[in-house]
Design a protein around this motif. Structure first.
Motif, mmCIF file in Angstrom:
data_model
loop_
_atom_site.group_PDB
_atom_site.id
_atom_site.type_symbol
_atom_site.label_atom_id
_atom_site.label_comp_id
_atom_site.label_asym_id
_atom_site.label_seq_id
_atom_site.Cartn_x
_atom_site.Cartn_y
_atom_site.Cartn_z
ATOM 1 N N TYR A 2 0.846 -1.191 0.000
ATOM 2 C CA TYR A 2 0.000 0.000 0.000
ATOM 3 C C TYR A 2 0.879 1.237 0.000
ATOM 4 O O TYR A 2 1.990 1.215 0.512
ATOM 5 C CB TYR A 2 -0.888 0.015 1.253
ATOM 6 C CG TYR A 2 -1.862 -1.121 1.283
ATOM 7 C CD1 TYR A 2 -3.142 -0.980 0.755
ATOM 8 C CD2 TYR A 2 -1.514 -2.344 1.839
ATOM 9 C CE1 TYR A 2 -4.046 -2.031 0.778
ATOM 10 C CE2 TYR A 2 -2.403 -3.400 1.859
ATOM 11 C CZ TYR A 2 -3.673 -3.243 1.331
ATOM 12 O OH TYR A 2 -4.549 -4.268 1.348
ATOM 13 N N ALA A 3 0.347 2.330 -0.568
ATOM 14 C CA ALA A 3 1.090 3.581 -0.598
ATOM 15 C C ALA A 3 0.134 4.743 -0.415
ATOM 16 O O ALA A 3 -1.071 4.631 -0.649
ATOM 17 C CB ALA A 3 1.844 3.732 -1.912
ATOM 18 N N LEU A 4 0.687 5.886 -0.005
ATOM 19 C CA LEU A 4 -0.089 7.101 0.173
ATOM 20 C C LEU A 4 -0.117 7.877 -1.137
ATOM 21 O O LEU A 4 0.902 8.003 -1.815
ATOM 22 C CB LEU A 4 0.541 7.968 1.274
ATOM 23 C CG LEU A 4 -0.187 9.261 1.618
ATOM 24 C CD1 LEU A 4 -1.562 8.955 2.222
ATOM 25 C CD2 LEU A 4 0.641 10.094 2.574
ATOM 26 N N PHE A 5 -1.299 8.377 -1.479
ATOM 27 C CA PHE A 5 -1.490 9.172 -2.685
ATOM 28 C C PHE A 5 -2.120 10.504 -2.314
ATOM 29 O O PHE A 5 -2.905 10.587 -1.377
ATOM 30 C CB PHE A 5 -2.447 8.458 -3.657
ATOM 31 C CG PHE A 5 -1.852 7.251 -4.312
ATOM 32 C CD1 PHE A 5 -1.396 7.308 -5.620
ATOM 33 C CD2 PHE A 5 -1.761 6.045 -3.631
ATOM 34 C CE1 PHE A 5 -0.856 6.188 -6.236
ATOM 35 C CE2 PHE A 5 -1.215 4.926 -4.236
ATOM 36 C CZ PHE A 5 -0.765 5.002 -5.545
ATOM 37 N N GLY A 12 4.357 8.526 -1.382
ATOM 38 C CA GLY A 12 5.120 7.822 -0.362
ATOM 39 C C GLY A 12 5.585 6.468 -0.858
ATOM 40 O O GLY A 12 5.112 5.960 -1.871
ATOM 41 N N ASN A 13 6.527 5.909 -0.130
ATOM 42 C CA ASN A 13 7.004 4.561 -0.445
ATOM 43 C C ASN A 13 5.937 3.538 -0.096
ATOM 44 O O ASN A 13 5.137 3.748 0.811
ATOM 45 C CB ASN A 13 8.270 4.250 0.355
ATOM 46 C CG ASN A 13 9.432 5.108 -0.075
ATOM 47 O OD1 ASN A 13 9.566 5.447 -1.238
ATOM 48 N ND2 ASN A 13 10.271 5.470 0.878
ATOM 49 N N GLU A 28 6.814 11.582 8.767
ATOM 50 C CA GLU A 28 7.487 12.427 7.780
ATOM 51 C C GLU A 28 6.810 13.786 7.621
ATOM 52 O O GLU A 28 7.252 14.611 6.824
ATOM 53 C CB GLU A 28 7.539 11.709 6.429
ATOM 54 C CG GLU A 28 8.419 10.469 6.458
ATOM 55 C CD GLU A 28 8.382 9.683 5.158
ATOM 56 O OE1 GLU A 28 7.957 10.255 4.132
ATOM 57 O OE2 GLU A 28 8.779 8.509 5.185
ATOM 58 N N GLY A 29 5.737 14.011 8.371
ATOM 59 C CA GLY A 29 5.050 15.293 8.308
ATOM 60 C C GLY A 29 4.166 15.484 7.087
ATOM 61 O O GLY A 29 3.745 16.598 6.797
ATOM 62 N N VAL A 51 -5.032 6.126 0.744
ATOM 63 C CA VAL A 51 -4.118 4.983 0.679
ATOM 64 C C VAL A 51 -4.705 4.005 -0.316
ATOM 65 O O VAL A 51 -5.905 3.744 -0.299
ATOM 66 C CB VAL A 51 -3.953 4.312 2.066
ATOM 67 C CG1 VAL A 51 -3.143 3.040 1.956
ATOM 68 C CG2 VAL A 51 -3.298 5.277 3.042
ATOM 69 N N ALA A 52 -3.862 3.500 -1.198
ATOM 70 C CA ALA A 52 -4.325 2.559 -2.207
ATOM 71 C C ALA A 52 -3.343 1.397 -2.344
ATOM 72 O O ALA A 52 -2.168 1.533 -2.040
ATOM 73 C CB ALA A 52 -4.487 3.258 -3.552
#
Length: 57
Positions: A2-5, A12-13, A28-29, A51-52
Motif C-alpha cells: 500500500y502507498a499514500l497518494f 510515499g514509499n 514524515e510530516g 491509501v491505495a
C-alpha cells in the motif's frame, strides 16, 4: 503493498500494511494525524489524501 497518494500521484514509499503507510506519513510530516473510523464506520482522512493498493515490487 500500500502507498499514500495525494490525488492520483503516489507520494510515499509502499508498505505491507495501510497502518504502516499512515505511520510513515505522520512521522514524515506529510499528514497531521492518522485517520480514525467515524461514527458511521467510514474513514476520516486529510482532504485529497488516500491509501491505495499498489503492485508488489
Amino acid at each position: 503493498m500500500y502507498a499514500l497518494f495525494k490525488g492520483e500521484k503516489q507520494i510515499g514509499n509502499p508498505f505491507p500494511t495501510e497502518k504502516e503507510v499512515w505511520e510513515a506519513a505522520l512521522s514524515e510530516g506529510l499528514v497531521s494525524d492518522i485517520p480514525v473510523a467515524d461514527e458511521e464506520g467510514g474513514q476520516v482522512i486529510p482532504k485529497g489524501y488516500h491509501v491505495a493498493h499498489v503492485a508488489d515490487v
